[in-house]
Design an enzyme around this catalytic site. Structure first.
Site, PDB file in Angstrom:
ATOM      1  N   LYS A  46       7.101  -9.221 -11.782  1.00 39.28           N
ATOM      2  CA  LYS A  46       7.652 -10.778 -11.882  1.00 39.28           C
ATOM      3  C   LYS A  46       9.446 -10.293 -12.251  1.00 39.28           C
ATOM      4  O   LYS A  46       9.632 -11.822 -11.610  1.00 39.28           O
ATOM      5  CB  LYS A  46       7.228 -11.428 -13.691  1.00 39.28           C
ATOM      6  CG  LYS A  46       5.929 -11.740 -13.256  1.00 39.28           C
ATOM      7  CD  LYS A  46       5.873 -12.745 -11.754  1.00 39.28           C
ATOM      8  CE  LYS A  46       6.152 -13.800 -12.319  1.00 39.28           C
ATOM      9  NZ  LYS A  46       5.591 -15.572 -12.277  1.00 39.28           N
TER      10      LYS A  46
HETATM   11  N1  PMP Z   1      -0.318  -9.795 -13.543  1.00 36.15           N
HETATM   12  C1  PMP Z   1       0.930 -10.048 -14.115  1.00 36.15           C
HETATM   13  C2  PMP Z   1       0.866  -9.054 -15.129  1.00 36.15           C
HETATM   14  C3  PMP Z   1       1.389 -10.929 -14.193  1.00 36.15           C
HETATM   15  O1  PMP Z   1       2.138 -11.216 -15.659  1.00 36.15           O
HETATM   16  C4  PMP Z   1       1.604 -11.508 -13.070  1.00 36.15           C
HETATM   17  C5  PMP Z   1       2.435 -13.008 -13.222  1.00 36.15           C
HETATM   18  N2  PMP Z   1       2.436 -13.998 -14.089  1.00 36.15           N
HETATM   19  C6  PMP Z   1       0.893 -11.760 -12.224  1.00 36.15           C
HETATM   20  C7  PMP Z   1      -0.061 -10.653 -12.073  1.00 36.15           C
HETATM   21  C8  PMP Z   1       1.439 -12.996 -11.271  1.00 36.15           C
HETATM   22  O2  PMP Z   1       1.709 -13.184 -10.268  1.00 36.15           O
HETATM   23  P1  PMP Z   1       2.028 -14.548  -9.352  1.00 36.15           P
HETATM   24  O3  PMP Z   1       3.023 -15.300 -10.822  1.00 36.15           O
HETATM   25  O4  PMP Z   1       3.016 -14.505  -8.636  1.00 36.15           O
HETATM   26  O5  PMP Z   1       1.229 -15.549  -9.133  1.00 36.15           O
END
Ligand code: PMP
Length: 334
Positions: A46
């Site tokens: 992130k």
């Molecule tokens: N894994 C973790 C630990 C996250 O914090 C996030 C983001 N919320 C994601 C995966 C997913 O990423 P995205 O928001 O780009 O879909």
């Protein structure tokens, strides 16, 4: 000779290593590769979205020096925004559901964010953490990062994650798999890779209790049964970052399958991850099985297991959830 150029931490987001996951590569006859996103300054994938959103807002004149950034987040976006904020001169206010790991909440406070914990509520409820953040922005004149529907998020992955994967695999990547929180990682990376080579397969790995499998496999968000302890993923609506995204494959991954992978990677390969990474890697294995040997499959290792020690690496907590750490990897891979 030209003198070397040195830069601050906000210039060192991304360019993460691509790590071979040995055992699963051997088991499938594919190269299963993970982007080591926990190596980012804030310790997660992130940071890319946080930097992309802040830089975009600066370019649009929405962020003035000393401004306050407010965001609803499961933690990692908040950590990224707080770190980038310090580096660029902004204050951060983070609204987070109280169900998220105590490690992430404590870390946010230590980093200097103002943290507001709220009860976990569905998106349809006005008390949902995103709506709380939006209202705070409206009332106080703060900048709302709005990671779910601000497409500066997916553009960060389009401009960084995708090109890095393409060059690190020297264009040999055959498939990309990711789970969905905001959808920025999956949509932005997929957009870049498809532009490079439309034959690259894109897959969504979804936890139970989310509707992305239903959305991609059936075209509606009706099916979201079950539950998952994976934090940061588990989306039930089509965010702006996801609009228009088409994927070739979608998989539903039970927590036990992801957890067994997390433990295998820690114990046999020294790769220490959270549960969303386990879901992603499980998705890569499903895709390897479905499309057969010889592929180069890339996924995202989103964050470190250190953020979840009190849960995923705590035998008492695991026992209360009926999750096991003694299963061999072969037992959980279908
Ligand atoms: N894994 C973790 C630990 C996250 O914090 C996030 C983001 N919320 C994601 C995966 C997913 O990423 P995205 O928001 O780009 O879909």
């Amino acid at each position: 000779m030209k003198s070397p150029q040195y830069h601050g931490v906000d210039s060192h987001v991304g360019n993460t290593p691509l790590i071979r996951l040995r055992r699963l590569s051997e088991l499938t006859g594919c190269e299963i590769l993970g982007k080591a996103e926990w190596m980012n300054p804030g310790g997660s994938v992130k940071d890319r979205a946080a930097l992309g959103i802040v830089s975009d807002a600066e370019e649009k004149g929405l962020l003035k020096p000393g401004a306050t950034i407010v965001e609803g987040t499961a933690g990692n976006t908040g950590i990224g925004l707080t770190i980038i904020g310090h580096a660029r001169g902004y204050r951060s206010v983070i609204v987070i559901p109280e169900t998220q790991s105590p490690e992430k909440i404590a870390l946010l406070r230590t980093l200097g964010a103002e943290v507001i914990t709220v009860p976990e509520k569905p998106y349809s409820d006005p008390g949902n953490y995103n709506h709380v953040a939006r209202r705070l922005a409206e009332e106080k004149g703060w900048f709302w990062a709005n990671q779910f529907d601000n497409t500066a998020n997916l553009l960060a992955h389009y401009r960084t994650t995708g090109p890095e994967i393409w060059s690190q695999t020297q264009g040999t990547v055959t498939a990309f798999v990711a789970s969905v929180g905001t959808g920025g990682t999956l949509a932005g990376t997929a957009r870049h890779l498809k532009e490079r080579n439309p034959l690259i397969a894109i897959a969504c790995a979804d936890p139970y209790g989310a509707a992305m499998w239903s959305w991609f496999a059936r075209g509606n968000t009706d099916m979201k049964d079950g539950d998952s302890f994976a934090e940061g993923i588990g989306q039930c609506r089509v965010t702006k970052n996801l609009e228009g995204l088409v994927v070739e494959h979608a998989y539903r991954i039970p927590d036990q399958e992801a957890l067994t992978i997390v433990y295998q990677l820690l114990r046999e390969e020294g790769v220490f991850l959270g549960l969303s990474s386990g879901i992603n890697v499980a998705g890569a294995v499903r895709l390897a099985r479905e499309r057969g040997p010889g592929q180069v499959i890339v996924t995202i290792l989103c964050d470190s297991g250190a953020k979840y020690q009190s849960k995923l690496f705590n035998p008492e907590w695991l026992a209360t959830k009926g999750l096991r750490t003694d299963l061999p990897i072969e037992a959980v891979l279908g």
